[in-house]
Design an enzyme around this catalytic site. Structure first.
Site, PDB file in Angstrom:
ATOM      1  N   ASP A 189      -8.759  -0.638  -0.138  1.00 18.08           N
ATOM      2  CA  ASP A 189      -9.826   0.349  -0.243  1.00 18.08           C
ATOM      3  C   ASP A 189     -11.077  -0.353  -0.772  1.00 18.08           C
ATOM      4  O   ASP A 189     -10.975  -1.292  -1.557  1.00 18.08           O
ATOM      5  CB  ASP A 189      -9.392   1.440  -1.235  1.00 18.08           C
ATOM      6  CG  ASP A 189     -10.310   2.651  -1.209  1.00 18.08           C
ATOM      7  OD1 ASP A 189      -9.917   3.670  -0.615  1.00 18.08           O
ATOM      8  OD2 ASP A 189     -11.420   2.574  -1.776  1.00 18.08           O
ATOM      9  N   LYS A 191     -12.970   0.489  -2.930  1.00 17.41           N
ATOM     10  CA  LYS A 191     -13.077   0.627  -4.387  1.00 17.41           C
ATOM     11  C   LYS A 191     -12.371  -0.526  -5.118  1.00 17.41           C
ATOM     12  O   LYS A 191     -12.562  -0.710  -6.296  1.00 17.41           O
ATOM     13  CB  LYS A 191     -12.438   1.944  -4.840  1.00 17.41           C
ATOM     14  CG  LYS A 191     -13.215   3.180  -4.458  1.00 17.41           C
ATOM     15  CD  LYS A 191     -12.912   4.329  -5.393  1.00 17.41           C
ATOM     16  CE  LYS A 191     -11.904   5.296  -4.867  1.00 17.41           C
ATOM     17  NZ  LYS A 191     -12.244   6.152  -3.783  1.00 17.41           N
ATOM     18  N   SER A 256     -13.274  13.284   2.083  1.00 12.41           N
ATOM     19  CA  SER A 256     -14.691  13.079   2.410  1.00 12.41           C
ATOM     20  C   SER A 256     -14.829  12.676   3.873  1.00 12.41           C
ATOM     21  O   SER A 256     -15.818  13.006   4.520  1.00 12.41           O
ATOM     22  CB  SER A 256     -15.288  11.955   1.559  1.00 12.41           C
ATOM     23  OG  SER A 256     -15.219  12.290   0.207  1.00 12.41           O
ATOM     24  N   HIS A 261      -6.006   9.725   6.730  1.00 10.02           N
ATOM     25  CA  HIS A 261      -5.710   8.492   5.993  1.00 10.02           C
ATOM     26  C   HIS A 261      -4.898   8.817   4.743  1.00 10.02           C
ATOM     27  O   HIS A 261      -4.888   9.960   4.280  1.00 10.02           O
ATOM     28  CB  HIS A 261      -7.003   7.752   5.634  1.00 10.02           C
ATOM     29  CG  HIS A 261      -7.965   8.573   4.826  1.00 10.02           C
ATOM     30  ND1 HIS A 261      -8.868   9.439   5.393  1.00 10.02           N
ATOM     31  CD2 HIS A 261      -8.155   8.667   3.485  1.00 10.02           C
ATOM     32  CE1 HIS A 261      -9.583  10.017   4.445  1.00 10.02           C
ATOM     33  NE2 HIS A 261      -9.167   9.580   3.277  1.00 10.02           N
TER      34      HIS A 261
HETATM   35  P1  M7G Z   1     -11.468  10.345   1.126  1.00  7.52           P
HETATM   36  O1  M7G Z   1     -10.289  11.082   0.620  1.00  7.52           O
HETATM   37  O2  M7G Z   1     -11.948  10.695   2.500  1.00  7.52           O
HETATM   38  O3  M7G Z   1     -12.708  10.520   0.205  1.00  7.52           O
HETATM   39  O4  M7G Z   1     -11.087   8.816   1.041  1.00  7.52           O
HETATM   40  P2  M7G Z   1     -13.114  10.025  -1.227  1.00  7.52           P
HETATM   41  O5  M7G Z   1     -14.066   8.874  -0.958  1.00  7.52           O
HETATM   42  O6  M7G Z   1     -13.838  11.220  -1.787  1.00  7.52           O
HETATM   43  O7  M7G Z   1     -11.889   9.653  -1.976  1.00  7.52           O
HETATM   44  C1  M7G Z   1     -11.718   7.786   1.724  1.00  7.52           C
HETATM   45  C2  M7G Z   1     -11.314   6.467   1.080  1.00  7.52           C
HETATM   46  O8  M7G Z   1     -11.827   5.419   1.879  1.00  7.52           O
HETATM   47  C3  M7G Z   1     -11.926   6.305  -0.313  1.00  7.52           C
HETATM   48  O9  M7G Z   1     -10.926   5.893  -1.228  1.00  7.52           O
HETATM   49  C4  M7G Z   1     -13.020   5.252  -0.109  1.00  7.52           C
HETATM   50  O10 M7G Z   1     -13.209   4.424  -1.243  1.00  7.52           O
HETATM   51  C5  M7G Z   1     -12.497   4.457   1.073  1.00  7.52           C
HETATM   52  N1  M7G Z   1     -13.576   3.875   1.887  1.00  7.52           N
HETATM   53  C6  M7G Z   1     -14.745   4.461   2.215  1.00  7.52           C
HETATM   54  N2  M7G Z   1     -15.466   3.620   3.009  1.00  7.52           N
HETATM   55  C7  M7G Z   1     -16.779   3.929   3.546  1.00  7.52           C
HETATM   56  C8  M7G Z   1     -14.731   2.489   3.199  1.00  7.52           C
HETATM   57  C9  M7G Z   1     -14.950   1.280   3.938  1.00  7.52           C
HETATM   58  O11 M7G Z   1     -15.967   1.055   4.605  1.00  7.52           O
HETATM   59  N3  M7G Z   1     -13.921   0.369   3.899  1.00  7.52           N
HETATM   60  C10 M7G Z   1     -12.775   0.569   3.151  1.00  7.52           C
HETATM   61  N4  M7G Z   1     -11.870  -0.388   3.152  1.00  7.52           N
HETATM   62  N5  M7G Z   1     -12.559   1.710   2.458  1.00  7.52           N
HETATM   63  C11 M7G Z   1     -13.524   2.657   2.478  1.00  7.52           C
END
Ligand code: M7G
Length: 321
Positions: A189, A191, A256, A261
């Site tokens: 991720d 993060k 989001s 996923h």
């Molecule tokens: P979510 O549950 O849709 O939303 O999770 P949240 O961001 O509110 O938790 C999406 C997950 O994808 C999150 O943990 C983000 O940190 C991760 N994420 C988002 N983006 C844009 C990227 C990316 O470009 N690459 C990777 N590897 N992870 C991402």
């Protein structure tokens, strides 16, 4: 042979140029306002402006941008180095108690910086401190209010397609099962820095693009879900040494990003979004669907709705808030 080398070095040069460009973009960031600050987590999200390269910015030629800054965790094996690494000032002493101000030049104090450029209003909202409300989303509310709002205003999932199409993060992929129905990609991720096991955080992106969120799941998806549940802990144990019983595997509702996923992280890690209102355990999801095929189409799900969102406005005007 010589041709291959030239091709390789051209590719490397191109990558280096892109890296230099991405770094210089960061230096043009102009702060507009703080969106969210968490002093305990040493985290701040700010909105700013960056000159647009494509000419698609505002009247001053700028893009909106979001910058996330987070102090990295301490590397415990370098504590002794840290104590010897810079200026130390004594700020307090009483009996056996003392405080110091240590200004270190060591990379232990590095900051993780994430940039979203250009950022949409939705990105800005996502990171803004907002009043939130709990709504019990019935199947009917989901169909008549939430779905149309998502259709109008969801965050783009280009970053997911870039990973699945091997256009981005190619060297980061931990595992791929290429099956179009039951396959997925496992990547760190964004993060996570990819090294500290304490804060291990990976994300599973399914190949099946029609699957958006847990509301879409039924028994036809059990082979996919079970494949993820079975394979990922094994792969993570082999690569990172963290056993399956130390892993949190869950989906967000609402997510989001509407491409199905699964989040996987170390249970030790106090990560955002693991709270009970948003996180749905993968094994519970499987169990629920096994008991009832259309469990997630019928179930009332509790969601957190932010005051400035379109969903809040629509729910309010329909009398649900
Ligand atoms: P979510 O549950 O849709 O939303 O999770 P949240 O961001 O509110 O938790 C999406 C997950 O994808 C999150 O943990 C983000 O940190 C991760 N994420 C988002 N983006 C844009 C990227 C990316 O470009 N690459 C990777 N590897 N992870 C991402």
């Amino acid at each position: 042979m010589a041709g291959t080398e030239t091709c390789e070095s051209k590719k490397r040069k191109h990558e280096e140029d892109n890296e230099d460009k991405a770094i210089s973009v960061l230096q043009t960031f102009k702060l507009v306002k703080v969106l969210k600050e968490d002093t305990a987590k040493k985290f701040v999200a700010v909105e700013g402006r960056i000159p647009s390269e494509s000419g698609t910015g505002d009247e001053d030629g700028n893009n909106k941008a979001v910058l996330l800054l987070e102090k990295k965790p301490f590397a415990v094996d370098s504590i002794e180095d840290l104590l010897n690494s810079g200026n130390t000032k004594l700020t307090f002493v009483n009996d056996c108690y003392s405080n110091y101000q240590l200004s270190s030049s060591k990379p232990l104090h590095d900051i993780k910086v994430s940039l979203i450029n250009p950022a949409t209003e939705k990105h800005i909202m996502k990171f803004m401190e907002q009043e939130c409300f709990i709504i019990h989303e019935t199947a009917e509310i989901h169909k008549t209010i939430t779905l149309p709002v998502i259709e109008k205003q969801r965050l783009a999932v280009e970053w997911v397609y870039n990973i699945l199409d091997k256009k981005a993060e190619v060297d980061k992929v931990v595992f791929e099962d290429p099956d179009p129905e039951n396959g997925f990609m496992l990547v760190p991720d964004m993060k996570w820095n990819g090294t500290e096991i304490e804060s291990l955080y990976l994300v599973v992106l399914v190949h099946k693009r029609s699957l958006k969120c847990i509301r879409d799941l039924d028994q036809s998806h059990l082979p996919l879900l079970k494949n993820i549940l079975k394979q990922c802990p094994r792969i993570i144990f082999e690569k990172y040494g963290l056993p399956p019983c130390k892993l949190r595997m869950y989906c967000h509702y609402e997510p989001s990003y509407y491409h199905f996923h699964v989040h996987i992280n170390n249970i030790k890690f106090d990560c955002p979004g693991r709270e009970f209102l948003r996180a749905y355990s993968l094994s519970d999801i499987i169990d629920n669907i096994e008991m009832k095929n259309n469990y997630y189409q019928e179930k009332t799900l509790s969601i957190l709705v932010a005051e400035n969102s379109l969903l809040y406005k629509e729910l309010k005007s329909a009398g649900h808030i």
